[in-house]
Motif scaffolding. Sequence first.
Motif, PDB file in Angstrom:
ATOM      1  N   VAL A 180      37.869 -15.750  49.583  1.00 27.49           N
ATOM      2  CA  VAL A 180      37.950 -15.494  48.146  1.00 27.49           C
ATOM      3  C   VAL A 180      36.542 -15.518  47.584  1.00 27.49           C
ATOM      4  O   VAL A 180      35.748 -16.411  47.909  1.00 27.49           O
ATOM      5  N   ARG A 181      36.230 -14.533  46.761  1.00 28.49           N
ATOM      6  CA  ARG A 181      34.907 -14.478  46.142  1.00 28.49           C
ATOM      7  C   ARG A 181      34.928 -15.250  44.836  1.00 28.49           C
ATOM      8  O   ARG A 181      35.791 -15.049  43.984  1.00 28.49           O
ATOM      9  N   GLY A 182      33.978 -16.161  44.673  1.00 28.95           N
ATOM     10  CA  GLY A 182      33.868 -16.965  43.465  1.00 28.95           C
ATOM     11  C   GLY A 182      33.158 -16.211  42.357  1.00 28.95           C
ATOM     12  O   GLY A 182      32.517 -15.174  42.583  1.00 28.95           O
ATOM     13  N   ASP A 183      33.266 -16.715  41.134  1.00 28.01           N
ATOM     14  CA  ASP A 183      32.610 -16.097  39.982  1.00 28.01           C
ATOM     15  C   ASP A 183      31.092 -16.050  40.152  1.00 28.01           C
ATOM     16  O   ASP A 183      30.430 -15.172  39.613  1.00 28.01           O
ATOM     17  N   ASP A 184      30.563 -17.001  40.905  1.00 26.27           N
ATOM     18  CA  ASP A 184      29.111 -17.062  41.104  1.00 26.27           C
ATOM     19  C   ASP A 184      28.647 -16.240  42.308  1.00 26.27           C
ATOM     20  O   ASP A 184      27.495 -16.312  42.707  1.00 26.27           O
ATOM     21  N   SER A 230      29.759 -16.587  45.364  1.00 19.02           N
ATOM     22  CA  SER A 230      29.957 -17.319  46.611  1.00 19.02           C
ATOM     23  C   SER A 230      31.266 -16.878  47.274  1.00 19.02           C
ATOM     24  O   SER A 230      32.116 -16.256  46.656  1.00 19.02           O
ATOM     25  N   LEU A 231      31.397 -17.189  48.547  1.00 21.78           N
ATOM     26  CA  LEU A 231      32.625 -16.921  49.283  1.00 21.78           C
ATOM     27  C   LEU A 231      33.245 -18.242  49.694  1.00 21.78           C
ATOM     28  O   LEU A 231      32.554 -19.168  50.099  1.00 21.78           O
ATOM     29  N   LYS A 232      34.550 -18.317  49.593  1.00 21.55           N
ATOM     30  CA  LYS A 232      35.273 -19.535  49.950  1.00 21.55           C
ATOM     31  C   LYS A 232      36.287 -19.194  51.037  1.00 21.55           C
ATOM     32  O   LYS A 232      37.050 -18.242  50.903  1.00 21.55           O
TER      33      LYS A 232
END
Length: 74
Positions: A36-40, A42-44
């Motif tokens: 999942v791509r974060g708002d910042d 980043s990838l989770k």
Amino acid sequence: MIETKIRKVGNSAVMTLTTEMLTILDAKEGDSLFVVRGDDGSLKLMTHDPSVAEALKAAEIVMDDNRDLLQALA
């Protein structure tokens, strides 16, 4: 922080997950991972599908709001 390398395998780029990373994720070889791509930006990495988790939360709200009706139908 855990460091890992990206390497080329055929036409793909792959990242090796260490035993420590798998333990943290509670995952094992053959499991599916969701990215999942974060708002910042980043990838989770997650071991569960976030869309399923959202659907389960929504279902829980509906069941809480309609508890008496659902009990009558049961």
